[in-house]
Design a protein around this motif. Structure first.
Motif, PDB file in Angstrom:
ATOM      1  N   HIS A  60      29.672  30.561  40.836  1.00 57.87           N
ATOM      2  CA  HIS A  60      30.490  29.323  40.658  1.00 57.87           C
ATOM      3  C   HIS A  60      31.616  29.807  41.330  1.00 57.87           C
ATOM      4  CE1 HIS A  60      27.836  27.408  37.755  1.00 57.87           C
ATOM      5  NE2 HIS A  60      27.608  28.316  37.559  1.00 57.87           N
ATOM      6  N   CYS A  61      32.335  30.819  41.674  1.00 58.92           N
ATOM      7  CA  CYS A  61      33.149  31.333  42.550  1.00 58.92           C
ATOM      8  C   CYS A  61      32.827  32.635  43.163  1.00 58.92           C
ATOM      9  CB  CYS A  61      34.344  31.874  41.598  1.00 58.92           C
ATOM     10  SG  CYS A  61      35.195  30.467  40.533  1.00 58.92           S
ATOM     11  N   ILE A  62      33.338  33.107  44.181  1.00 62.14           N
ATOM     12  CA  ILE A  62      33.094  34.270  45.084  1.00 62.14           C
ATOM     13  C   ILE A  62      34.445  34.843  45.630  1.00 62.14           C
ATOM     14  CG2 ILE A  62      32.092  35.149  46.904  1.00 62.14           C
ATOM     15  CD1 ILE A  62      30.133  32.778  47.121  1.00 62.14           C
ATOM     16  N   GLY A  63      34.868  35.769  45.507  1.00 65.66           N
ATOM     17  CA  GLY A  63      35.866  36.461  46.114  1.00 65.66           C
ATOM     18  C   GLY A  63      35.918  37.796  46.267  1.00 65.66           C
ATOM     19  N   THR A  64      37.488  38.260  46.690  1.00 64.76           N
ATOM     20  CA  THR A  64      37.309  39.828  47.024  1.00 64.76           C
ATOM     21  C   THR A  64      38.242  40.395  45.882  1.00 64.76           C
ATOM     22  OG1 THR A  64      38.899  39.418  48.690  1.00 64.76           O
ATOM     23  CG2 THR A  64      36.828  39.677  49.566  1.00 64.76           C
ATOM     24  N   CYS A  65      38.385  41.674  45.914  1.00 59.67           N
ATOM     25  CA  CYS A  65      39.178  41.976  44.811  1.00 59.67           C
ATOM     26  C   CYS A  65      39.270  43.745  45.009  1.00 59.67           C
ATOM     27  CB  CYS A  65      38.777  41.911  43.201  1.00 59.67           C
ATOM     28  SG  CYS A  65      37.110  42.533  43.058  1.00 59.67           S
ATOM     29  N   THR A  70      41.284  52.663  44.644  1.00 60.56           N
ATOM     30  CA  THR A  70      40.373  53.153  45.837  1.00 60.56           C
ATOM     31  C   THR A  70      39.186  52.490  46.189  1.00 60.56           C
ATOM     32  OG1 THR A  70      39.148  54.562  44.631  1.00 60.56           O
ATOM     33  CG2 THR A  70      41.141  55.333  45.491  1.00 60.56           C
ATOM     34  N   ARG A  71      38.797  51.323  45.438  1.00 58.56           N
ATOM     35  CA  ARG A  71      37.649  50.648  45.749  1.00 58.56           C
ATOM     36  C   ARG A  71      37.642  49.169  45.943  1.00 58.56           C
ATOM     37  NH1 ARG A  71      33.246  53.632  45.183  1.00 58.56           N
ATOM     38  NH2 ARG A  71      31.843  51.991  45.098  1.00 58.56           N
ATOM     39  N   VAL A  72      37.190  48.666  46.934  1.00 59.09           N
ATOM     40  CA  VAL A  72      37.344  47.124  47.527  1.00 59.09           C
ATOM     41  C   VAL A  72      35.816  46.585  47.244  1.00 59.09           C
ATOM     42  CG1 VAL A  72      36.978  47.650  49.868  1.00 59.09           C
ATOM     43  CG2 VAL A  72      38.309  45.696  49.466  1.00 59.09           C
ATOM     44  N   ASN A  89      37.457  52.020  49.835  1.00 59.58           N
ATOM     45  CA  ASN A  89      38.367  51.446  50.900  1.00 59.58           C
ATOM     46  C   ASN A  89      39.393  52.564  51.748  1.00 59.58           C
ATOM     47  OD1 ASN A  89      40.213  51.933  48.922  1.00 59.58           O
ATOM     48  ND2 ASN A  89      41.348  50.083  48.732  1.00 59.58           N
ATOM     49  N   LEU A  90      38.726  53.590  51.330  1.00 62.32           N
ATOM     50  CA  LEU A  90      39.340  54.911  52.039  1.00 62.32           C
ATOM     51  C   LEU A  90      38.457  55.276  53.425  1.00 62.32           C
ATOM     52  CD1 LEU A  90      40.375  57.009  49.276  1.00 62.32           C
ATOM     53  CD2 LEU A  90      41.718  55.308  50.471  1.00 62.32           C
ATOM     54  N   THR A 143      38.890  48.911  28.979  1.00 65.96           N
ATOM     55  CA  THR A 143      39.487  47.809  29.674  1.00 65.96           C
ATOM     56  C   THR A 143      39.378  47.990  31.129  1.00 65.96           C
ATOM     57  OG1 THR A 143      41.424  47.562  28.139  1.00 65.96           O
ATOM     58  CG2 THR A 143      42.096  46.987  30.316  1.00 65.96           C
ATOM     59  N   TYR A 144      39.135  47.120  31.861  1.00 66.64           N
ATOM     60  CA  TYR A 144      38.849  46.967  33.536  1.00 66.64           C
ATOM     61  C   TYR A 144      39.757  45.985  33.984  1.00 66.64           C
ATOM     62  CZ  TYR A 144      34.313  49.116  32.070  1.00 66.64           C
ATOM     63  OH  TYR A 144      33.522  49.831  31.327  1.00 66.64           O
ATOM     64  N   VAL A 145      40.461  46.526  35.198  1.00 63.19           N
ATOM     65  CA  VAL A 145      41.206  45.874  35.898  1.00 63.19           C
ATOM     66  C   VAL A 145      40.656  45.551  37.274  1.00 63.19           C
ATOM     67  CG1 VAL A 145      43.693  45.831  36.590  1.00 63.19           C
ATOM     68  CG2 VAL A 145      43.183  46.693  34.598  1.00 63.19           C
ATOM     69  N   LEU A 146      40.880  44.151  37.705  1.00 65.44           N
ATOM     70  CA  LEU A 146      40.327  43.754  39.036  1.00 65.44           C
ATOM     71  C   LEU A 146      41.682  43.179  39.723  1.00 65.44           C
ATOM     72  CD1 LEU A 146      36.954  42.093  38.312  1.00 65.44           C
ATOM     73  CD2 LEU A 146      37.472  44.322  39.012  1.00 65.44           C
ATOM     74  N   ARG A 147      42.087  43.602  40.806  1.00 67.29           N
ATOM     75  CA  ARG A 147      43.317  43.028  41.532  1.00 67.29           C
ATOM     76  C   ARG A 147      43.162  42.278  42.838  1.00 67.29           C
ATOM     77  NH1 ARG A 147      43.840  48.002  39.370  1.00 67.29           N
ATOM     78  NH2 ARG A 147      45.743  48.539  38.227  1.00 67.29           N
ATOM     79  N   ASN A 148      43.924  41.537  43.242  1.00 74.25           N
ATOM     80  CA  ASN A 148      43.980  40.834  44.494  1.00 74.25           C
ATOM     81  C   ASN A 148      42.840  39.813  44.545  1.00 74.25           C
ATOM     82  OD1 ASN A 148      45.677  42.960  45.343  1.00 74.25           O
ATOM     83  ND2 ASN A 148      44.824  43.529  47.161  1.00 74.25           N
ATOM     84  N   LEU A 149      42.671  39.174  43.398  1.00 70.33           N
ATOM     85  CA  LEU A 149      41.736  38.123  43.099  1.00 70.33           C
ATOM     86  C   LEU A 149      42.472  36.846  43.491  1.00 70.33           C
ATOM     87  CD1 LEU A 149      40.825  38.744  39.358  1.00 70.33           C
ATOM     88  CD2 LEU A 149      39.084  39.022  41.409  1.00 70.33           C
ATOM     89  N   ASN A 150      41.645  35.854  43.860  1.00 73.40           N
ATOM     90  CA  ASN A 150      41.874  34.318  44.342  1.00 73.40           C
ATOM     91  C   ASN A 150      42.444  33.923  42.871  1.00 73.40           C
ATOM     92  OD1 ASN A 150      41.982  31.847  44.735  1.00 73.40           O
ATOM     93  ND2 ASN A 150      40.320  31.740  46.103  1.00 73.40           N
ATOM     94  N   GLN A 151      43.729  33.557  42.540  1.00 72.54           N
ATOM     95  CA  GLN A 151      44.042  33.150  41.391  1.00 72.54           C
ATOM     96  C   GLN A 151      43.800  31.628  41.026  1.00 72.54           C
ATOM     97  OE1 GLN A 151      48.223  33.734  42.119  1.00 72.54           O
ATOM     98  NE2 GLN A 151      48.546  31.334  42.848  1.00 72.54           N
TER      99      GLN A 151
END
Length: 170
Positions: A60-65, A70-72, A89-90, A143-151
């Motif tokens: 239903h949604c796709i994006g990058t994060c 160190t992982r994209v 991502n290194l 707890t897991y954290v995903l960053r740089n998501l499409n808000q």
């Protein structure tokens, strides 16, 4: 290095929902490192041992994060879980890139929280941070954290998580 904004805008323009299989077979109109990233992730997912269990599920949604510092990766919001496929991502992305799939089942989520990076607006496609609390196999919260998501996907995450909570208590 991939362009989060470019990829999130691109993925945002794909008409969803589509099955994982349809997404992996989609002819992507990207170039350079963005295309290499998507093609490499798609090849890995097709070869992934559990591919048959979710290949017909709709995304239903796709994006990058960023799955950590160190992982994209790419994320796929399915009806019952959020899946990420990520790599370092290194290192440059090539045929030998090592990928990892992580499943975040909504039924095991105890909490979902989202935050926007300060001084951003809805036009920023990499401004979101998602905090996920999951019960592990020992019934402890992690707890897991995903960053740089499409808000713009935050409301979808909330809706699917809420639906899962309501199913738990029915």
């Amino acid at each position: 290095m991939i362009g989060y904004r470019t990829l999130n805008e691109y993925f945002g323009d794909i008409e969803l929902p589509l099955s994982i299989e349809e997404i992996l077979d989609y002819e992507h109109r990207l170039d350079g490192s963005d295309l290499e990233f998507v093609d490499s992730a798609n090849r890995f997912l097709k070869a992934y041992e559990s591919y048959d269990t979710y290949r017909h599920q709709n995304a239903h949604c796709i994006g990058t994060c960023l799955t950590n510092l160190t992982r994209v990766g790419m994320y796929f919001l399915l009806e019952e879980e959020l899946i990420t496929v990520s790599t370092s991502n290194l290192r440059p992305i090539d045929e030998d890139t090592e990928w990892e799939v992580t499943h975040y089942p909504f039924k095991e989520m105890t909490e979902l929280d989202m935050q926007l990076i300060e001084y951003t607006n809805e036009a920023d496609h990499e401004a979101g941070t998602l905090y996920i609390k999951l019960l592990n196999d020992k019934e402890n919260e992690r707890t897991y954290v995903l960053r740089n998501l499409n808000q713009k996907h935050f409301q979808c995450f909330r809706d699917f998580h809420q639906s899962s909570i309501e199913k738990k208590y029915v």
